[in-house]
Each structure stands twice: as structure tokens, then as C-alpha cells.
Design an enzyme around this catalytic site. Structure first.
Site, mmCIF file in Angstrom:
data_model
loop_
_atom_site.group_PDB
_atom_site.id
_atom_site.type_symbol
_atom_site.label_atom_id
_atom_site.label_comp_id
_atom_site.label_asym_id
_atom_site.label_seq_id
_atom_site.Cartn_x
_atom_site.Cartn_y
_atom_site.Cartn_z
ATOM 1 N N CYS A 177 -1.128 -3.030 13.862
ATOM 2 C CA CYS A 177 -2.613 -3.223 13.621
ATOM 3 C C CYS A 177 -3.269 -3.309 15.133
ATOM 4 C CB CYS A 177 -3.002 -3.904 12.741
ATOM 5 S SG CYS A 177 -2.588 -5.917 12.956
ATOM 6 N N GLU A 225 -6.829 -8.177 5.869
ATOM 7 C CA GLU A 225 -6.463 -7.806 7.631
ATOM 8 C C GLU A 225 -6.080 -6.060 7.439
ATOM 9 O OE1 GLU A 225 -4.811 -6.775 10.671
ATOM 10 O OE2 GLU A 225 -3.121 -7.879 9.917
#
Length: 486
Positions: free
Chosen positions: A287, A253
Site C-alpha cells: 500500500c 487502512e
């Protein structure tokens, strides 16, 4: 008083075999927050030894017993809410609101994987032979190497280990050098206090200069069967390449270059609030943060004025103050990097609406730019700081093209009062996640979480998280004797 922590191996806190230590600094003051053991490759081997030794017994623990431990850990985490706030303020300069958010989401992650422990995992297959039974059974992999980042330390520290543990794996966790306590040792403390057996979760901390060597040794160990990494795209490429070299499956990720799209049928005041949250929560160090706000030309003038005014008024300063929104970044170097992106953008023609200027230590002001040229580094680079760019579009096609003009593909937000319109746009955005009439920063542990393109591969959340850390086996049972040709 400076905290001192050792490695956690086989349930015991032990120093690095070399005796080396490293400093854990707080960005807000630059002072040493903690001293932690600096592992070498020999310590990696010991941690994998412990995880391998604990695997068979942990995999044999009943799903109900594993679930009870995870649920207890969730309760303990919530009870330690104020300790988390103090830890995150001291270690990564996290605001109290961000720390409380970390606790809430991390506790939900633990409860969600606890529920998934007893969910059906397997299928009964149609068999070719008469009287035969075919089964597809999911079983734990073995030892999982986990890497957790500093920016949402408790959420991502928990997510690094929760699904692998729930599936019956054991774990060696290497937390970020910028938050070895919050995204590593603290998480292990909570799980150990909840009853996790010795050796099931092991934590190795290290000096930043040793990080590549430690990661390579951990992934290369033949007893490590899978890799779980959350972090930057650049480091993720290295981790993914290393895992592939040793034929280890990986869940990655990685970074995002996310957009919030404000369509022509949006509520402007709602859009301003949503975009401000998306861009500046945790000072943009998520993120999922929105680097880009794409606004329909018919709304651009009003939106831009209101958005710039809101951002200018965001409280900034000491992360310990309860109202602070824009706290310091993770390090002075991070603030310098963000300032350099803004300076480059302005030099190439961008306009500063608010913010900008030189950083003050680890502090960088909340900054809004317009007219960003394509040759500016910020056009493609992830800001990962309190900076966003407003751009305009005239048609849905233009908004979609701009949103997709990035190598990343993690998440996006689409602000509209027309759900059908929003879904049409969402279907054409190349991201792993899309939120219609909401902004880009959202994490629900029961949902498949992850990106496409350079934002990584694999999914966390719900059954997808469990499946990522299990193998599927085909098992058959013949209820009658077969006939063979010879």
C-alpha cells in the site's frame, strides 16, 4: 502434498458446517497449495459465539499475563522464520527477503503491543463537585471483526489482531482468500502455541465467491463491536459503509497513490536507490509503494538514466531464488490488470523506458514510464504492481501540487540533503505519513500508521492502536454525601 486446514473456532479445528472447501492457489505455478474450509454464515455465528464466550475471561486476564503471551508469540514467530519463507513463497509467491522482512516487522508489532499493554490507559479528571474523584478509563470493546490482506500477509495478519488482543478484546479474523494460511491460520497457530486461550482468536476462511456474504454477516452480528480492515480502497468503502450501517466503529487502512519527491538538493545516487526500493519492493504490491517519482527538472536527465538502468537490472523470476527482487504477482489476473494499465498509458502517449509488454502468467516485468497523460487510467489508479512513472517539476509548489493530485493520502518520501527544506515540503503534502530523506515504504510499530482522504481513517501503532480498540468510560467517586434540591 497439498495442505488441508479447517476453521479455527473455540480453539478447535473444525470443518465448515456445510462441508464445503475451497482451493488456495499459488500464483507462481497455478497449482493448488492448500485446501481450506469454506465457511458459511452459520460458521460466522459459531465463531462469534466462541469469541463472545471467551471475552469476559480474556478481558480479566492481567496485563502482565497478556504481555507474556504476546512476547512469547514474537519469539516463536522469529523461530519459524524459514517456515514463513516457505509458506509465503508457496502461497503468495513472496521472495525470501520479503518473507524475512514480514517476520521482523510482525515480531516487532507483537513486542510493541506487548509493551503498550501495561502503559497508562486513563486519566484522573478535575471534578466539579468538592470531594469528588473523576476518572476516564479505557476498557476493551468486546468482539472485534478483523480482515487481513494477502500482500504483506504475516505483518498484516499480526497487525489485524495484535492491538485488539492486547487491549483485552477477542477477535474473529477473516483472512484474504489469496492467503488464508499466511495472513490467518499461521498467525493463529503462533498465538495459540504462545498460550492464547481457546476462543480468544477465531479464524474463518471462505471461498472467494462468498466473501461479501461472510463479511456482511460478521459485521452485522450485534455482538461484534468494532471492525479492523486493511485492504483496497474499493473494498474498504464497502466495509466502512457496512460498519456505519450497523453503527460499528472501524479502522480502515486502504490503498495509496504514493509519490517519492526528489528535490533539487538531493543526492542522485541515493535517490535512485531509494526510489527503486519504494517502487519495486514486493513487486510493488504494498500500500506504501511509490507509483510516482517526481524529480526536479535540474536532476531529471541524470536521475532518469540511472534509475532506468537500475530497474532494468533488477533480478526477476522464481521467488524461491534468494536474489529475486521482481517475483510473480499474486495471480495471473493481477498481472493482466497491470499490463492493461501500461497498455492504456502508452496508447494515450506515455513512453516506456524499460519493461512493458505482455505478462507471462503471473509475472510482469519491472516497468518505468514517463510522459504519463492525465487521461490515462494509471494517472489516478493505484498500480499495485511493478510499475512506476517518472515526472518532473520546476518548483516546490509544482511538486506539492502533483503529489497531492490524488484522492488517496497514505504516505510519501521526500529525498533531500536539506532537512529544513524537506520538512517545509512535508508539511504541505496531504498524507498521513511523510518521510524526509527517505522513501515511502516504512512501517514502525510504535508510530501512528494510517492515511487520510481515500486511504482510510484510524491509526495503528503504539498507543493509537490500543485506543482504537477500547472505549473511554467516565467513572466518578464521591467522597462525601451530596446535597440535593429535593
Amino acid at each position: 502434498m497439498t495442505l488441508t486446514r479447517e476453521l479455527l473456532i473455540a480453539g478447535k479445528e473444525v470443518p465448515a458446517r456445510s462441508g464445503r472447501t475451497t482451493e488456495d492457489l499459488t500464483s507462481h505455478t497455478g497449482r493448488t497449495y492448500a485446501t481450506v474450509a469454506a465457511a458459511g454464515t452459520e460458521d460466522v455465528t459459531l465463531a462469534v459465539d466462541a469469541a463472545e464466550a471467551a471475552f469476559d475471561d480474556w478481558a480479566a486476564v492481567s496485563p502482565y499475563a497478556r504481555r507474556a503471551i504476546l512476547l512469547k508469540a514474537a519469539d516463536l514467530l522469529e523461530e519459524r522464520r524459514e517456515a514463513v519463507a516457505d509458506l509465503m513463497a508457496g502461497e503468495v509467491a513472496g521472495t525470501r527477503g520479503w518473507a524475512y522482512f514480514n517476520v521482523a516487522v510482525a515480531a516487532t508489532v507483537l513486542r510493541e503491543v506487548a509493551a503498550a499493554v501495561t502503559a497508562p490507559r486513563g486519566e484522573v479528571l478535575a471534578a466539579q463537585e468538592a470531594g469528588a474523584l473523576g476518572l476516564a478509563v479505557r476498557e476493551p470493546l468486546g468482539v472485534v471483526a478483523a480482515f487481513s490482506p494477502w500482500n504483506a500477509p504475516v505483518i498484516l495478519g499480526v497487525r489485524a489482531v495484535a492491538a485488539p488482543l492486547a487491549a483485552g478484546n477477542t477477535v474473529v479474523l477473516k483472512p484474504s482468500e489469496d492467503a488464508p494460511l499466511a495472513c490467518g491460520l499461521f498467525v493463529a497457530d503462533v498465538l495459540r502455541d504462545a498460550g492464547l486461550p481457546d476462543g480468544v482468536l477465531n479464524v474463518i476462511t471462505n471461498d472467494p465467491t462468498d466473501a461479501p456474504r461472510i463479511a456482511e454477516a460478521l459485521i452485522a452480528d450485534p455482538r461484534v463491536r468494532a471492525v479492523n480492515f486493511t485492504g483496497s480502497t474499493n473494498v474498504g468503502r464497502v466495509i466502512g459503509t457496512t460498519a456505519a450501517r450497523f453503527l460499528k466503529p472501524a479502522v480502515l487502512e486502504l490503498g495509496g497513490k504514493n509519490a517519492v519527491i526528489v528535490l533539487d538538493d538531493a543526492d542522485i545516487d541515493y535517490a535512485v536507490d531509494a526510489a527503486a526500493f519504494a517502487a519495486f519492493m514486493n513487486s510493488g504490491q504494498i500500500c506504501m509503494s511509490a507509483d510516482r517519482i517526481l524529480v526536479h527538472a535540474s536532476l531529471a536527465e541524470e536521475f532518469t538514466a540511472k534509475f532506468a538502468a537500475k530497474v532494468t537490472a533488477l533480478p526477476a523470476g522464481d521467488p524461491a531464488e534468494p536474489d529475486t527482487v521482481i517475483g510473480p504477482l499474486v495471480s495471473p489476473a493481477a498481472a493482466v490488470r497491470v499490463a492493461a494499465l501500461v497498455e492504456d498509458a502508452v496508447a494515450k502517449g506515455a513512453t516506456v523506458l524499460t519493461g512493458g509488454g505482455a505478462p507471462d502468467g503471473a509475472h510482469h516485468p519491472a516497468t518505468v514510464l514517463t510522459h504519463l497523460p492525465e487521461d490515462a487510467e494509471l494517472y489516478h489508479a493505484e498500480a499495485f504492481g511493478p510499475v512506476c512513472v517518472i515526472d518532473t517539476f520546476a518548483t516546490d509548489d509544482e511538486a506539492i501540487a502533483k503529489a497531492n493530485d490524488t484522492e488517496n493520502g497514505l504516505t510519501c518520501g521526500i529525498i533531500t540533503e536539506n532537512g529544513t527544506h524537506g520538512l517545509r515540503v512535508a508539511g504541505r503534502i496531504r498524507t498521513g505519513i511523510a518521510h524526509v530523506n527517505d522513501q515511502s515504504v516504512a512501517d514502525e510499530p510504535q508510530a501512528p500508521f494510517g492515511g487520510v482522504k481515500s486511504s482510510g481513517y484510524g491509526r495503528f501503532g503504539g498507543r493509537w492502536g490500543i485506543e482504537a480498540f477500547t472505549d473511554t468510560r467516565w467513572i466518578t467517586l464521591a467522597t462525601q454525601h451530596a446535597h440535593y434540591p429535593f
